[in-house]
Design a protein around this motif. Sequence first.
Motif, PDB file in Angstrom:
ATOM      1  N   UNK A   4       9.165  11.356 -74.487  1.00  0.00           N
ATOM      2  CA  UNK A   4       7.860  10.718 -74.398  1.00  0.00           C
ATOM      3  C   UNK A   4       7.293  10.750 -72.996  1.00  0.00           C
ATOM      4  N   UNK A   5       6.230   9.986 -72.806  1.00  0.00           N
ATOM      5  CA  UNK A   5       5.444  10.144 -71.577  1.00  0.00           C
ATOM      6  C   UNK A   5       5.304   8.901 -70.715  1.00  0.00           C
ATOM      7  N   UNK A   6       5.847   7.748 -71.179  1.00  0.00           N
ATOM      8  CA  UNK A   6       5.733   6.570 -70.327  1.00  0.00           C
ATOM      9  C   UNK A   6       5.515   5.301 -71.107  1.00  0.00           C
ATOM     10  N   UNK A   7       4.835   4.362 -70.454  1.00  0.00           N
ATOM     11  CA  UNK A   7       4.680   3.036 -71.027  1.00  0.00           C
ATOM     12  C   UNK A   7       3.321   2.460 -70.659  1.00  0.00           C
ATOM     13  N   UNK A   8       2.783   1.667 -71.553  1.00  0.00           N
ATOM     14  CA  UNK A   8       1.543   0.911 -71.329  1.00  0.00           C
ATOM     15  C   UNK A   8       1.876  -0.517 -71.692  1.00  0.00           C
ATOM     16  N   UNK A   9       2.196  -1.345 -70.674  1.00  0.00           N
ATOM     17  CA  UNK A   9       2.832  -2.631 -70.976  1.00  0.00           C
ATOM     18  C   UNK A   9       2.406  -3.737 -70.022  1.00  0.00           C
ATOM     19  N   UNK A  10       2.473  -4.975 -70.533  1.00  0.00           N
ATOM     20  CA  UNK A  10       1.925  -6.129 -69.849  1.00  0.00           C
ATOM     21  C   UNK A  10       2.623  -6.576 -68.587  1.00  0.00           C
ATOM     22  N   UNK A  11       3.944  -6.373 -68.504  1.00  0.00           N
ATOM     23  CA  UNK A  11       4.666  -6.855 -67.333  1.00  0.00           C
ATOM     24  C   UNK A  11       4.277  -6.125 -66.056  1.00  0.00           C
ATOM     25  N   UNK A  12       3.610  -4.988 -66.192  1.00  0.00           N
ATOM     26  CA  UNK A  12       3.150  -4.287 -64.993  1.00  0.00           C
ATOM     27  C   UNK A  12       2.070  -5.084 -64.267  1.00  0.00           C
ATOM     28  N   UNK A  13       1.413  -6.025 -64.946  1.00  0.00           N
ATOM     29  CA  UNK A  13       0.502  -6.937 -64.251  1.00  0.00           C
ATOM     30  C   UNK A  13       1.248  -7.763 -63.207  1.00  0.00           C
ATOM     31  N   UNK A  14       2.488  -8.087 -63.512  1.00  0.00           N
ATOM     32  CA  UNK A  14       3.280  -8.984 -62.681  1.00  0.00           C
ATOM     33  C   UNK A  14       4.082  -8.224 -61.634  1.00  0.00           C
ATOM     34  N   UNK A  15       4.737  -7.161 -62.079  1.00  0.00           N
ATOM     35  CA  UNK A  15       5.667  -6.431 -61.208  1.00  0.00           C
ATOM     36  C   UNK A  15       5.391  -4.933 -61.252  1.00  0.00           C
ATOM     37  N   UNK A  16       4.202  -4.492 -60.827  1.00  0.00           N
ATOM     38  CA  UNK A  16       3.914  -3.054 -60.847  1.00  0.00           C
ATOM     39  C   UNK A  16       4.878  -2.259 -59.984  1.00  0.00           C
ATOM     40  N   UNK A  17       5.324  -2.859 -58.887  1.00  0.00           N
ATOM     41  CA  UNK A  17       6.271  -2.179 -58.001  1.00  0.00           C
ATOM     42  C   UNK A  17       7.600  -1.923 -58.685  1.00  0.00           C
ATOM     43  N   UNK A  18       8.028  -2.839 -59.542  1.00  0.00           N
ATOM     44  CA  UNK A  18       9.296  -2.698 -60.254  1.00  0.00           C
ATOM     45  C   UNK A  18       9.241  -1.494 -61.200  1.00  0.00           C
ATOM     46  N   UNK A  19       8.146  -1.363 -61.935  1.00  0.00           N
ATOM     47  CA  UNK A  19       8.015  -0.246 -62.871  1.00  0.00           C
ATOM     48  C   UNK A  19       7.806   1.072 -62.137  1.00  0.00           C
ATOM     49  N   UNK A  20       7.048   1.046 -61.062  1.00  0.00           N
ATOM     50  CA  UNK A  20       6.858   2.245 -60.250  1.00  0.00           C
ATOM     51  C   UNK A  20       8.203   2.713 -59.694  1.00  0.00           C
ATOM     52  N   UNK A  21       8.997   1.773 -59.228  1.00  0.00           N
ATOM     53  CA  UNK A  21      10.320   2.118 -58.696  1.00  0.00           C
ATOM     54  C   UNK A  21      11.257   2.633 -59.769  1.00  0.00           C
ATOM     55  N   UNK A  22      11.167   2.050 -60.964  1.00  0.00           N
ATOM     56  CA  UNK A  22      12.008   2.488 -62.073  1.00  0.00           C
ATOM     57  C   UNK A  22      11.696   3.934 -62.444  1.00  0.00           C
ATOM     58  N   UNK A  23      10.428   4.275 -62.542  1.00  0.00           N
ATOM     59  CA  UNK A  23      10.057   5.638 -62.895  1.00  0.00           C
ATOM     60  C   UNK A  23      10.518   6.620 -61.819  1.00  0.00           C
TER      61      UNK A  23
END
Length: 297
Positions: free
Chosen positions: A203-222
């Motif tokens: 797949x290609x990724x995620x569109x999810x609500x927690x990125x409002x709170x911790x965008x850096x966490x998801x950016x780092x995970x990817x």
Amino acid sequence: MFKGILTPVITVFDDRGKFDFEGNTAVINRLIEHGMHGLLFLGSIGEFFALTMEEKKEFIHFAVQTVDKRTPVLIGAGGTVPEEVAALTQFAEQAGADGVVVVSPYYFSLNAETIYHYYASLARSTSLPIMLYNFPDRTGSDLTPALVLRLATEFSNIVAIKDTVDNISHTRKLIQTVKEHRPEFTVLSGFDEYLIPNLMAGGDGVLCGLTNIAPDLFDGLLKAYRAQDFAKVAAAQAKIAILMNLYEVTNPFIAGIKGAVKLSGVPISTAVKAPAAAITEQQLEAVRAILAKAGKE
């Protein structure tokens, strides 16, 4: 077309229930600065269901102008009146949005043929890219792989799907079924903790609500996943697992997410539109505890 980490952006209101444009600007700029690959406005977490058509149009203009092409802008155009969905999609196109996200018809549990005609009619009414939004828990109907394949092969402007199903097998089947015939079709997970399973399934990724709170966490995970740094992947995934509990603090979860954004340092009101209720002090403390446990206070 829409890949990576995308955010369904909260809509910030003042205590009178009016748009707080300063607060919304702060939220948007923070998300862009943390590398989000696209922003969805007027999605479920953006409280589209509680806004009038005129309010939606006002906010679309604001969002497009504020983002100013720094990242793709998607507009949630779903609704229960097909003519209004088409009209809002056309308005978003004229305003300069990059695409729309359209939840399947809801209230009645509809069959595949009815849903097909709903999306087919919309696709014929616009040249704007359309992302299907599958959320069976809210709509009572499922966008099956066979139905999505039919839509994706017949309409070139149906380009993606957000699959909000708490079962990665469903998303995997979509990926395998649709991408075999249309490799560029984008499949995103709607559940935050499924980013890595989504990517591993092709797949290609995620569109999810927690990125409002911790965008850096998801950016780092990817970035960690792409670098095959699996120690960092595991650490980030563990934090996301803790943050998932934020969805259970308030009902609906929107006030809890707004509370977490505010506690993360963004100066916004946690006000929500009716029928949602304001977050209580006790609930805010529960949010604070979750953030602390995840190291995001």
